[in-house]
Scaffold this active site. Sequence first.
Site, PDB file in Angstrom:
ATOM      1  N   SER A  21      16.763  20.754 -13.181  1.00  0.00           N
ATOM      2  CA  SER A  21      15.581  21.755 -13.464  1.00  0.00           C
ATOM      3  C   SER A  21      16.071  23.226 -13.587  1.00  0.00           C
ATOM      4  O   SER A  21      17.239  23.594 -13.209  1.00  0.00           O
ATOM      5  CB  SER A  21      14.948  21.685 -11.976  1.00  0.00           C
ATOM      6  OG  SER A  21      14.207  22.953 -11.971  1.00  0.00           O
ATOM      7  N   HIS A  72       0.905  -1.054  -0.124  1.00  0.00           N
ATOM      8  CA  HIS A  72      -0.126  -0.072  -0.001  1.00  0.00           C
ATOM      9  C   HIS A  72       0.920   1.299  -0.015  1.00  0.00           C
ATOM     10  O   HIS A  72       0.290   2.388   0.412  1.00  0.00           O
ATOM     11  CB  HIS A  72      -0.769   0.135   1.140  1.00  0.00           C
ATOM     12  CG  HIS A  72      -1.607  -1.161   1.416  1.00  0.00           C
ATOM     13  ND1 HIS A  72      -2.902  -1.501   1.077  1.00  0.00           N
ATOM     14  CD2 HIS A  72      -1.122  -2.409   2.098  1.00  0.00           C
ATOM     15  CE1 HIS A  72      -3.243  -2.790   1.358  1.00  0.00           C
ATOM     16  NE2 HIS A  72      -2.134  -3.211   1.969  1.00  0.00           N
TER      17      HIS A  72
END
Length: 484
Positions: free
Chosen positions: A289, A159
């Site tokens: 970036s 999960h």
Amino acid sequence: GSHHLSSDEFMKYRSPLVSRYASKEMAYNFSDRKKFTTWRKLWICLAKAEKALGLPITDAQIQEMESHAEDIDFVMAAEEERKLRHDVMAHVHTFAHCCPTAAPIIHLGATSCYVGDNTDLIMLRDGFDILLPKLARVIDRLANFAEKYADLPTLGFTHYQPAQLTTVGKRACLWLQDFIMDMRNLQRARDDLRFRGVKGTTGTQASFLQLFQGDHDKVEELDRMVTEMAGFKKAYLVTGQTYSRKVDIDCLSSLASLGATVHKICTDIRLLANLKEIEEPFEKEQIGSSAMPYKRNPMRAERCCSLARHLVALMADPLQTASVQWLERTLDDSANRRISLPESFLTADIILSTLQNITEGLVVYPKVIERHIRHELPFMATENIIMAMVKAGGNRQDCHEKIRVLSQEAAAVVKQEGGDNDLLARVQRDPYFAPILGQLDALLDPKTFIGRAPQQVARFLSEEVRPVLEPYKAKMDVKIELEL
């Protein structure tokens, strides 16, 4: 790359699959040059077999065809196609133009699908032959990674929440297992391919039966000879005008399934990169970036996910195409297959090259992994602590309740105060646990929480991974240079 292009190339759309990413060999596999030289080779095979079986074709005609097999006048062919609205006849005329002696016998008895479909089957087979060694290399690099980290404990996630420990190498084996299934699927799809052979307009071989004046054996022999010359062991015994479009489903479903594998693995890498446990290789001058100079983004894994999504989406094409072929065939397969077949192979090719680059340079940060384990391990060790207490004469239910209360207190420190997990300190301070204080370090050693992970890795690699790579040994050392 793009610097070889004339400026007018930038005035029209070019598929990024080829202009940005694909390998030379896969781009060539679906090129016009390969396609039309293959058509010519097939016309030569047909003429040779027809001559061998007694049709009035001369050595001079065959030699003339062979000497012109490679020189294709693409401008003339395009001109012919504009006039005739028929790609195969355009190329018959173009070939005949440079072979005046052979002209009368080129394409004798054949239908368009003789060159079209048989060439597609050759391209599919050759496409798999390009992909299989690439997939083998990815599996090889990942197997080395799994071996290296077979016993490095790491948090398991279910999960996407921390769960019992596994090892970095064992997790890589989950990835490998999917790739091994893909390897089998691609191999099977490749080996199941047959040749369409020499079947005539609706698949009945009527034109050839007429050419050989009712001699069935000669028609069978013609089919067999041409199939063998083209490098196939078998031809389909029955076809309509085309080979069954279900064959395309088989081929592309193996690639779409590979796409699903890749998407899952590259998503895992992206999730682990966020945790700073694992990173894909990063070039010294690479910029992560334009705004944030510290960024190390998993851009190659993201590219793989992006392309894998396209590979999975392409699966809809052959499924629908096969569904809507009426009776002996309809031509609505054609335009679709020109796009979906090459794009599937080009996309798979790019993904595997990128993945080889990623798997050769995966970076692991053991200290970060260890820190994450330390945060969670005290909660996981509670079971061991209970067992140790019972062995030392305690009552299981009392112990369970003590641990439950202390765990909730520690969880509150972590979640509400943003502090570190102090469950251990609480256990040490509680006189109830005095009998096992000396065992706490041993009870919290991560290596005792990984079960049989290292043994599973060793057995899996030796029994199920290495044997699959055997046939590709000679092609293992190929390096991949990513341009982008």
